[in-house]
Design an enzyme around this catalytic site. Structure first.
Site, mmCIF file in Angstrom:
data_model
loop_
_atom_site.group_PDB
_atom_site.id
_atom_site.type_symbol
_atom_site.label_atom_id
_atom_site.label_comp_id
_atom_site.label_asym_id
_atom_site.label_seq_id
_atom_site.Cartn_x
_atom_site.Cartn_y
_atom_site.Cartn_z
ATOM 1 N N PRO A 88 26.724 -31.042 18.071
ATOM 2 C CA PRO A 88 27.154 -32.145 17.203
ATOM 3 C C PRO A 88 25.993 -32.730 16.399
ATOM 4 O O PRO A 88 26.225 -33.390 15.375
ATOM 5 C CB PRO A 88 27.719 -33.187 18.163
ATOM 6 N N GLU A 115 24.979 -32.053 28.240
ATOM 7 C CA GLU A 115 24.531 -32.867 27.100
ATOM 8 C C GLU A 115 23.800 -32.024 26.059
ATOM 9 O O GLU A 115 23.539 -32.499 24.946
ATOM 10 C CB GLU A 115 23.613 -33.998 27.568
ATOM 11 N N ARG A 160 35.202 -12.838 8.244
ATOM 12 C CA ARG A 160 36.102 -12.543 7.123
ATOM 13 C C ARG A 160 35.364 -12.434 5.785
ATOM 14 O O ARG A 160 35.968 -12.049 4.793
ATOM 15 C CB ARG A 160 37.261 -13.551 7.062
ATOM 16 N N ASP A 175 39.279 -17.779 -2.159
ATOM 17 C CA ASP A 175 39.402 -18.905 -1.230
ATOM 18 C C ASP A 175 39.194 -20.204 -1.994
ATOM 19 O O ASP A 175 38.320 -20.292 -2.837
ATOM 20 C CB ASP A 175 38.307 -18.852 -0.141
HETATM 21 C C1 JDE Z 1 29.490 -28.281 17.594
HETATM 22 N N1 JDE Z 1 30.405 -29.783 16.353
HETATM 23 C C2 JDE Z 1 30.478 -30.261 17.594
HETATM 24 C C3 JDE Z 1 27.875 -30.514 22.764
HETATM 25 C C4 JDE Z 1 26.902 -32.666 23.587
HETATM 26 C C5 JDE Z 1 27.115 -35.298 24.363
HETATM 27 C C6 JDE Z 1 27.939 -34.354 24.947
HETATM 28 C C7 JDE Z 1 27.824 -33.018 24.541
HETATM 29 C C8 JDE Z 1 23.835 -27.533 22.327
HETATM 30 O O1 JDE Z 1 24.056 -28.852 22.630
HETATM 31 C C9 JDE Z 1 25.329 -29.364 22.659
HETATM 32 C C10 JDE Z 1 26.447 -28.602 22.274
HETATM 33 C C11 JDE Z 1 27.728 -29.190 22.345
HETATM 34 C C12 JDE Z 1 28.922 -28.402 21.957
HETATM 35 O O2 JDE Z 1 29.075 -28.334 20.529
HETATM 36 C C13 JDE Z 1 29.752 -29.394 19.895
HETATM 37 C C14 JDE Z 1 29.881 -29.298 18.431
HETATM 38 N N2 JDE Z 1 29.828 -28.629 16.357
HETATM 39 O O3 JDE Z 1 30.177 -30.344 20.508
HETATM 40 C C15 JDE Z 1 26.746 -31.250 23.134
HETATM 41 C C16 JDE Z 1 26.127 -33.644 23.025
HETATM 42 N N3 JDE Z 1 26.233 -34.939 23.406
HETATM 43 C C17 JDE Z 1 25.479 -30.682 23.070
#
Ligand code: JDE
Length: 234
Positions: A88, A115, A160, A175
């Site tokens: 994120p 996390e 794709r 697209d």
């Molecule tokens: C990818 N948009 C969202 C989540 C995470 C609190 C809880 C979890 C590699 O580090 C990460 C990966 C993810 C999973 O990916 C997504 C995502 N594009 O959520 C966390 C961060 N903070 C950390």
């Protein structure tokens, strides 16, 4: 193109056996290999995480385990791969990003859970001359339980765009996100029958007047983009 995906839930990536991506794999257009991160853990409990330095909630994935997994993947590679980390806190993954990634020879997608991954992993591989680079990417403004669903999104969007994956009829060239006419969203679509549950099809689409149809579609696309995605309206 080759894509390696590293995850503690390799079965989560099984949709990549299906549909468009599955067919592209069968056709030899994309070589996707999924790896279980836990196989690179060395202790009796196959630990992949630990508590965060500085305190705070949750757990952080171990650099030691990620380093072993990524080094093992690199050892089987034929060119310097790009390391892609869904998170994120990454840069936005959008259609231009997909186009850029589709031109790479080899991607390695590191799916984090908890996390996130110890930040020294991205730092190390960014500085390594055996890797082409590291890119942390977000597929949207929400938090997932892990990077796997984001990896599925990225692989499908990239696959794709690889020549030969889409047929001529469904070519990626038209697209809506590839257009530069100020209407990134596609307008409404209709097919047979001409009346369904008393709902008809706009007359213009049955008129056979291709100029009028093109102008109507453009106007619908512009209006929908203004309404739903003011952020994309020029
Ligand atoms: C990818 N948009 C969202 C989540 C995470 C609190 C809880 C979890 C590699 O580090 C990460 C990966 C993810 C999973 O990916 C997504 C995502 N594009 O959520 C966390 C961060 N903070 C950390």
């Amino acid at each position: 193109m080759r894509v390696d995906i590293v995850s503690i839930f390799p079965e989560y990536l099984s949709p990549l056996d299906l549909s468009l991506v599955g067919k592209a794999r069968e056709a030899g257009l994309i070589d996707i290999r999924v790896h279980d991160l836990r196989e690179f853990a060395t202790d009796r409990h196959r630990t992949v995480d630990d508590t965060p330095y500085g305190g705070g909630p949750g757990m952080v994935m171990l650099a030691e385990v990620w380093g072993a997994a990524l080094d093992a993947v690199r050892a089987t590679a034929e060119s310097d791969p790009w390391l892609v980390i869904p998170t994120p806190s990454g840069y936005r993954f959008d259609q231009p990003t997909a186009t850029t990634l589709a031109q790479r020879e080899h991607l390695v997608i590191a799916c984090g859970r908890y996390e996130g991954i110890d930040s020294r992993v991205a730092e190390y591989y960014a500085a390594s001359d055996e890797w082409a680079g590291v890119v942390e990417l977000s597929v949207g403004d929400y938090v997932l339980a892990g990077g796997e669903a984001a990896a599925l999104v990225m692989v499908e969007a990239v696959a794709r765009l690889i020549p030969g994956v889409l047929g001529n009829a469904e070519s990626a060239a038209d697209d809506s996100f590839s257009k530069s006419d100020g209407a990134p969203l596609e307008g409404p679509l209709f097919t047979k029958p001409p009346v369904w549950r008393e709902l008809g099809v706009p007359d213009v689409l049955l008129s056979g007047d291709h100029g009028r149809i093109a102008r109507w579609r453009e106007e619908q696309a512009v209006e929908r983009t203004r309404e739903r995605r003011p952020d994309l309206t020029p």
